[in-house]
Write a protein that holds these residues in place. Structure first.
Motif, mmCIF file in Angstrom:
data_model
loop_
_atom_site.group_PDB
_atom_site.id
_atom_site.type_symbol
_atom_site.label_atom_id
_atom_site.label_comp_id
_atom_site.label_asym_id
_atom_site.label_seq_id
_atom_site.Cartn_x
_atom_site.Cartn_y
_atom_site.Cartn_z
ATOM 1 N N TRP A 9 10.865 -2.866 -5.204
ATOM 2 C CA TRP A 9 10.185 -3.968 -4.520
ATOM 3 C C TRP A 9 11.040 -4.451 -3.353
ATOM 4 N N HIS A 15 4.562 -10.262 -3.078
ATOM 5 C CA HIS A 15 4.286 -9.244 -4.090
ATOM 6 C C HIS A 15 2.963 -9.551 -4.791
ATOM 7 N N GLU A 17 0.997 -7.189 -7.361
ATOM 8 C CA GLU A 17 0.980 -5.873 -8.008
ATOM 9 C C GLU A 17 -0.441 -5.398 -8.295
ATOM 10 N N GLN A 21 -2.315 2.133 -9.586
ATOM 11 C CA GLN A 21 -1.065 2.866 -9.450
ATOM 12 C C GLN A 21 -0.826 3.599 -10.755
ATOM 13 N N HIS A 76 1.319 1.084 -0.930
ATOM 14 C CA HIS A 76 2.562 0.435 -1.332
ATOM 15 C C HIS A 76 2.690 -0.913 -0.622
ATOM 16 N N TYR A 88 2.145 -4.074 -2.838
ATOM 17 C CA TYR A 88 1.226 -3.956 -3.963
ATOM 18 C C TYR A 88 1.740 -3.035 -5.073
ATOM 19 N N VAL A 89 2.545 -2.055 -4.698
ATOM 20 C CA VAL A 89 3.001 -1.043 -5.649
ATOM 21 C C VAL A 89 4.491 -0.808 -5.405
ATOM 22 N N PRO A 90 5.320 -0.825 -6.461
ATOM 23 C CA PRO A 90 6.734 -0.494 -6.252
ATOM 24 C C PRO A 90 6.853 0.971 -5.820
#
Length: 184
Positions: A9, A15, A17, A21, A76, A88-90
């Motif tokens: 992140w 953030h 999430e 994913q 991401h 949104y996505v690590p």
């Protein structure tokens, strides 16, 4: 404030999430893909991109959404017109941004790429704030994932030709690459 990366992140970033994913098949993160998005098309600044990537887009909020509200997509990161960074996505996880795609003979680009969305359209220009933030994000990503080199940064249109056109002719690749060189 420089960007830092912790457990996939970026900080500072907003953030949010995404449920869209999953695990990557391996840890070969070696491509960065630049996209663009606006919802509805050509409109900026609403929460609809968040809603799409978070799986909560209301089909009744705009006629265009009737055909896309059920999509399970994510990126991401998103860089808004004012340079705001949303993640949104690590990075170690697979975001669902590229779809049917191929880079240098390797298919399924989601497996090995990081997807960065710019709030914009295929036919419009991007803001200075977006180029600045994209350069900062790219530098942080390249530092964390050294297999991503300037030669392994591409547009969605290049990995899905005939199907996708983003980030479009309004994206100034020379301007972006020059910002990367200055920051190196």
């Amino acid at each position: 404030m420089p960007l830092t990366l912790h457990h996939g992140w970026l900080s500072p970033a907003r953030h949010c999430e995404s449920p869209h994913q999953d695990d990557r098949p391996d840890n070969d993160i070696s491509l960065l893909v630049v996209h663009c998005i606006s919802l509805p098309p050509g409109r900026f600044g609403d929460a609809f991109i968040d809603d799409l990537f978070l799986g909560r887009l209301n089909a009744d909020a705009h006629p265009y959404f009737a055909g896309i509200h059920q999509l399970r997509v994510s990126a991401h990161c998103l860089i808004r017109r004012d340079g705001e960074l949303v993640q949104y996505v690590p990075f170690q996880q697979r975001a669902w941004h590229a779809g049917v795609s191929c880079f240098e003979g390797r298919e399924r680009c989601n497996d090995f790429s990081i997807g960065i969305e710019l709030e914009g359209t295929d036919t419009g220009d991007y803001t200075g704030e977006q180029y600045q933030m994209l350069a900062e994000v790219t530098q942080a990503v390249m530092q964390a994932y050294p297999a991503i080199t300037p030669e392994r940064i591409t547009g969605h249109s290049d990995i899905a030709p005939g199907r996708k056109t983003d980030p479009g002719p309004g994206f100034d690749w020379a301007r972006f690459k020059a910002k990367l060189e200055v920051r190196s």
